[in-house]
Design a protein around this motif. Sequence first.
Motif, PDB file in Angstrom:
ATOM      1  N   ILE A 247       6.987   1.477  -8.489  1.00  0.00           N
ATOM      2  CA  ILE A 247       6.103   2.411  -9.199  1.00  0.00           C
ATOM      3  C   ILE A 247       6.735   2.880 -10.518  1.00  0.00           C
ATOM      4  O   ILE A 247       6.029   3.097 -11.509  1.00  0.00           O
ATOM      5  CB  ILE A 247       5.708   3.602  -8.306  1.00  0.00           C
ATOM      6  N   GLU A 248       8.057   3.013 -10.554  1.00  0.00           N
ATOM      7  CA  GLU A 248       8.726   3.438 -11.788  1.00  0.00           C
ATOM      8  C   GLU A 248       8.413   2.455 -12.927  1.00  0.00           C
ATOM      9  O   GLU A 248       8.202   2.847 -14.067  1.00  0.00           O
ATOM     10  CB  GLU A 248      10.251   3.513 -11.597  1.00  0.00           C
ATOM     11  N   GLN A 249       8.382   1.166 -12.573  1.00  0.00           N
ATOM     12  CA  GLN A 249       8.096   0.133 -13.565  1.00  0.00           C
ATOM     13  C   GLN A 249       6.641   0.212 -14.039  1.00  0.00           C
ATOM     14  O   GLN A 249       6.351   0.004 -15.211  1.00  0.00           O
ATOM     15  CB  GLN A 249       8.350  -1.227 -12.924  1.00  0.00           C
TER      16      GLN A 249
ATOM     17  N   LYS B 178       0.845  -1.198   0.000  1.00  0.00           N
ATOM     18  CA  LYS B 178       0.000   0.000   0.000  1.00  0.00           C
ATOM     19  C   LYS B 178       0.877   1.243   0.000  1.00  0.00           C
ATOM     20  O   LYS B 178       1.851   1.316   0.722  1.00  0.00           O
ATOM     21  CB  LYS B 178      -0.871  -0.001   1.254  1.00  0.00           C
ATOM     22  N   TYR B 179       0.509   2.211  -0.805  1.00  0.00           N
ATOM     23  CA  TYR B 179       1.240   3.467  -0.808  1.00  0.00           C
ATOM     24  C   TYR B 179       0.702   4.365   0.295  1.00  0.00           C
ATOM     25  O   TYR B 179      -0.483   4.368   0.589  1.00  0.00           O
ATOM     26  CB  TYR B 179       1.120   4.151  -2.168  1.00  0.00           C
TER      27      TYR B 179
ATOM     28  N   TYR C 211       3.427   9.795  -7.655  1.00  0.00           N
ATOM     29  CA  TYR C 211       4.871   9.900  -7.925  1.00  0.00           C
ATOM     30  C   TYR C 211       5.314  11.348  -8.115  1.00  0.00           C
ATOM     31  O   TYR C 211       6.314  11.790  -7.538  1.00  0.00           O
ATOM     32  CB  TYR C 211       5.194   9.083  -9.178  1.00  0.00           C
ATOM     33  N   ASN C 212       4.557  12.096  -8.944  1.00  0.00           N
ATOM     34  CA  ASN C 212       4.970  13.458  -9.307  1.00  0.00           C
ATOM     35  C   ASN C 212       5.008  14.373  -8.085  1.00  0.00           C
ATOM     36  O   ASN C 212       5.946  15.154  -7.906  1.00  0.00           O
ATOM     37  CB  ASN C 212       4.017  14.041 -10.355  1.00  0.00           C
TER      38      ASN C 212
ATOM     39  N   ASN D 204      -3.048   8.406 -14.070  1.00  0.00           N
ATOM     40  CA  ASN D 204      -3.506   9.616 -13.379  1.00  0.00           C
ATOM     41  C   ASN D 204      -3.167   9.579 -11.887  1.00  0.00           C
ATOM     42  O   ASN D 204      -2.613  10.540 -11.349  1.00  0.00           O
ATOM     43  CB  ASN D 204      -5.017   9.786 -13.539  1.00  0.00           C
ATOM     44  N   HIS D 205      -3.486   8.481 -11.226  1.00  0.00           N
ATOM     45  CA  HIS D 205      -3.304   8.434  -9.774  1.00  0.00           C
ATOM     46  C   HIS D 205      -1.899   7.980  -9.389  1.00  0.00           C
ATOM     47  O   HIS D 205      -1.312   8.501  -8.442  1.00  0.00           O
ATOM     48  CB  HIS D 205      -4.369   7.543  -9.140  1.00  0.00           C
ATOM     49  N   GLY D 206      -1.346   7.023 -10.134  1.00  0.00           N
ATOM     50  CA  GLY D 206       0.048   6.627  -9.903  1.00  0.00           C
ATOM     51  C   GLY D 206       0.975   7.793 -10.230  1.00  0.00           C
ATOM     52  O   GLY D 206       1.903   8.095  -9.489  1.00  0.00           O
TER      53      GLY D 206
END
Length: 193
Positions: A54-56, A2-3, A82-83, A76-78
Amino acid sequence: MKYELPKLNYKYDALEPYIDKETMEIHHSKHHQAYTDNFNKVLEAYPTLAEQPIEQILTGVNDFDIDKKDKNALLNHGGGYYNHKLFWEIMDPTNNKDEALIADIKKDFGSVDTFKEQFTATAKTLFGSGWAWLARDNNGKLHIYGMQNQDNPLQRGHTPILLLDVWEHAYYLKYQNKRPEYIENWWNTIKLI
Ligand code: MN
Protein backbone atom coordinates in the motif's frame (compact mmCIF):
# COMPACT_ATOMS: atom_id res chain seq x y z
CA MET A 1 -4.90 -9.37 -2.09
CA LYS A 2 -7.82 -8.15 -0.07
CA TYR A 3 -7.46 -5.66 2.74
CA GLU A 4 -9.15 -6.42 6.01
CA LEU A 5 -10.19 -4.06 8.78
CA PRO A 6 -7.23 -4.08 11.20
CA LYS A 7 -8.08 -5.29 14.69
CA LEU A 8 -7.64 -2.84 17.54
CA ASN A 9 -5.14 -3.92 20.20
CA TYR A 10 -7.41 -2.42 22.85
CA LYS A 11 -11.08 -2.06 23.70
CA TYR A 12 -13.27 0.71 22.36
CA ASP A 13 -13.45 2.29 25.81
CA ALA A 14 -9.68 2.16 26.45
CA LEU A 15 -9.13 5.81 25.47
CA GLU A 16 -11.87 7.15 27.74
CA PRO A 17 -12.38 9.86 28.85
CA TYR A 18 -10.40 11.54 26.07
CA ILE A 19 -12.02 9.62 23.22
CA ASP A 20 -15.34 8.04 24.06
CA LYS A 21 -16.32 4.45 23.42
CA GLU A 22 -19.11 5.22 20.97
CA THR A 23 -16.90 7.41 18.81
CA MET A 24 -14.20 4.72 18.74
CA GLU A 25 -16.70 2.00 17.85
CA ILE A 26 -18.29 3.95 14.99
CA HIS A 27 -14.96 5.29 13.78
CA HIS A 28 -13.40 1.83 13.61
CA SER A 29 -16.28 -0.49 12.75
CA LYS A 30 -18.12 1.84 10.35
CA HIS A 31 -15.80 4.51 8.95
CA HIS A 32 -12.61 2.47 8.76
CA GLN A 33 -14.56 -0.54 7.51
CA ALA A 34 -16.03 1.59 4.70
CA TYR A 35 -12.59 2.86 3.63
CA THR A 36 -11.34 -0.72 3.63
CA ASP A 37 -14.27 -2.04 1.58
CA ASN A 38 -14.11 0.81 -0.93
CA PHE A 39 -10.33 0.43 -1.30
CA ASN A 40 -10.82 -3.25 -2.12
CA LYS A 41 -13.55 -2.33 -4.59
CA VAL A 42 -11.36 0.05 -6.60
CA LEU A 43 -8.43 -2.42 -6.53
CA GLU A 44 -10.60 -5.05 -8.18
CA ALA A 45 -10.15 -3.17 -11.45
CA TYR A 46 -6.34 -3.08 -11.04
CA PRO A 47 -5.03 -6.54 -10.12
CA THR A 48 -1.36 -5.59 -10.59
CA LEU A 49 -1.77 -2.63 -8.23
CA ALA A 50 -3.50 -4.85 -5.74
CA GLU A 51 -0.29 -6.88 -5.41
CA GLN A 52 1.84 -3.85 -4.52
CA PRO A 53 2.43 -2.76 -0.93
CA ILE A 54 0.00 0.00 0.00
CA GLU A 55 2.91 2.39 0.67
CA GLN A 56 3.90 2.02 -2.98
CA ILE A 57 0.35 2.68 -4.16
CA LEU A 58 0.02 5.86 -2.09
CA THR A 59 3.50 7.08 -3.07
CA GLY A 60 3.07 6.56 -6.79
CA VAL A 61 -0.62 7.03 -7.41
CA ASN A 62 -0.23 10.37 -9.19
CA ASP A 63 2.02 8.74 -11.77
CA PHE A 64 -0.24 5.78 -12.47
CA ASP A 65 -1.72 5.66 -15.95
CA ILE A 66 -5.27 5.24 -14.73
CA ASP A 67 -8.53 7.12 -14.75
CA LYS A 68 -8.53 10.32 -12.64
CA LYS A 69 -11.62 9.17 -10.79
CA ASP A 70 -9.86 5.94 -9.80
CA LYS A 71 -6.74 7.86 -8.71
CA ASN A 72 -8.90 9.90 -6.37
CA ALA A 73 -10.62 6.76 -5.14
CA LEU A 74 -7.24 5.14 -4.39
CA LEU A 75 -6.09 8.23 -2.49
CA ASN A 76 -9.34 8.62 -0.57
CA HIS A 77 -10.01 4.99 0.33
CA GLY A 78 -6.43 3.67 0.31
CA GLY A 79 -5.42 6.71 2.36
CA GLY A 80 -8.41 6.17 4.64
CA TYR A 81 -7.40 2.55 5.18
CA TYR A 82 -3.72 3.38 5.83
CA ASN A 83 -4.21 6.52 7.94
CA HIS A 84 -6.69 4.96 10.36
CA LYS A 85 -4.57 1.82 10.78
CA LEU A 86 -1.64 4.00 11.87
CA PHE A 87 -3.91 6.20 14.00
CA TRP A 88 -5.10 3.21 16.07
CA GLU A 89 -1.49 2.04 16.51
CA ILE A 90 -0.11 5.34 17.79
CA MET A 91 -2.95 5.63 20.35
CA ASP A 92 -2.36 2.14 21.77
CA PRO A 93 -2.37 2.56 25.58
CA THR A 94 0.36 -0.09 25.92
CA ASN A 95 2.84 1.91 23.83
CA ASN A 96 6.12 2.80 25.50
CA LYS A 97 8.06 6.03 25.15
CA ASP A 98 10.01 6.12 21.89
CA GLU A 99 13.31 7.61 23.06
CA ALA A 100 14.79 7.79 19.55
CA LEU A 101 11.77 9.74 18.31
CA ILE A 102 11.91 12.03 21.34
CA ALA A 103 15.59 12.76 20.61
CA ASP A 104 14.78 13.60 16.98
CA ILE A 105 11.88 15.83 18.03
CA LYS A 106 14.20 17.74 20.39
CA LYS A 107 16.76 18.08 17.60
CA ASP A 108 14.30 19.41 15.02
CA PHE A 109 11.86 21.39 17.19
CA GLY A 110 13.92 22.33 20.25
CA SER A 111 11.71 20.54 22.77
CA VAL A 112 8.78 18.15 23.01
CA ASP A 113 6.61 21.02 24.27
CA THR A 114 7.45 23.19 21.27
CA PHE A 115 6.69 20.27 18.96
CA LYS A 116 3.32 19.74 20.66
CA GLU A 117 2.47 23.43 20.37
CA GLN A 118 3.25 23.50 16.65
CA PHE A 119 1.43 20.24 15.94
CA THR A 120 -1.58 21.41 17.96
CA ALA A 121 -1.71 24.72 16.08
CA THR A 122 -1.59 22.86 12.75
CA ALA A 123 -4.42 20.55 13.81
CA LYS A 124 -6.55 23.42 15.12
CA THR A 125 -6.21 25.53 11.98
CA LEU A 126 -6.62 22.85 9.32
CA PHE A 127 -9.66 23.90 7.36
CA GLY A 128 -12.33 21.28 6.81
CA SER A 129 -11.58 17.56 6.99
CA GLY A 130 -8.10 16.16 7.16
CA TRP A 131 -5.16 15.14 9.33
CA ALA A 132 -2.28 16.82 11.12
CA TRP A 133 0.97 14.97 10.41
CA LEU A 134 4.44 14.50 11.77
CA ALA A 135 6.49 13.01 8.95
CA ARG A 136 10.13 12.36 8.16
CA ASP A 137 11.81 13.41 4.93
CA ASN A 138 14.53 11.48 3.08
CA ASN A 139 17.23 13.16 5.14
CA GLY A 140 15.57 12.10 8.38
CA LYS A 141 14.35 15.59 9.25
CA LEU A 142 10.91 15.83 10.86
CA HIS A 143 8.15 18.07 9.51
CA ILE A 144 4.70 19.08 10.76
CA TYR A 145 1.94 19.88 8.31
CA GLY A 146 -1.75 19.44 7.67
CA MET A 147 -3.18 17.53 4.72
CA GLN A 148 -6.80 17.53 3.66
CA ASN A 149 -9.13 14.60 3.16
CA GLN A 150 -7.27 11.26 3.41
CA ASP A 151 -4.08 12.54 1.78
CA ASN A 152 -0.86 11.14 3.18
CA PRO A 153 2.82 12.23 3.47
CA LEU A 154 3.81 9.27 1.27
CA GLN A 155 2.51 11.39 -1.63
CA ARG A 156 5.35 13.84 -0.82
CA GLY A 157 7.94 11.13 -0.45
CA HIS A 158 7.83 11.46 3.34
CA THR A 159 7.42 8.74 5.96
CA PRO A 160 4.40 9.15 8.29
CA ILE A 161 5.27 9.12 12.01
CA LEU A 162 2.36 10.61 14.00
CA LEU A 163 -1.07 11.74 12.87
CA LEU A 164 -4.22 13.23 14.25
CA ASP A 165 -7.62 12.81 12.64
CA VAL A 166 -9.51 16.12 12.65
CA TRP A 167 -12.44 14.96 10.54
CA GLU A 168 -15.61 15.75 12.47
CA HIS A 169 -16.42 12.01 12.65
CA ALA A 170 -13.36 11.66 14.92
CA TYR A 171 -14.74 13.87 17.70
CA TYR A 172 -18.21 15.24 17.03
CA LEU A 173 -20.24 12.95 19.32
CA LYS A 174 -18.30 14.02 22.40
CA TYR A 175 -16.88 17.41 21.46
CA GLN A 176 -19.32 18.79 18.83
CA ASN A 177 -17.77 22.01 17.49
CA LYS A 178 -15.00 22.07 20.12
CA ARG A 179 -12.18 20.75 17.97
CA PRO A 180 -9.50 22.53 20.07
CA GLU A 181 -10.65 20.67 23.21
CA TYR A 182 -10.52 17.32 21.39
CA ILE A 183 -6.99 18.08 20.20
CA GLU A 184 -5.76 19.10 23.66
CA ASN A 185 -7.27 15.97 25.21
CA TRP A 186 -5.94 13.71 22.45
CA TRP A 187 -2.36 14.20 23.65
CA ASN A 188 -3.27 12.11 26.70
CA THR A 189 -3.68 9.07 24.42
CA ILE A 190 -0.13 9.37 23.05
CA LYS A 191 2.34 7.38 25.13
CA LEU A 192 5.15 7.47 22.54
CA ILE A 193 6.47 10.90 23.49
MN1 MN B 1 -11.37 9.14 10.67
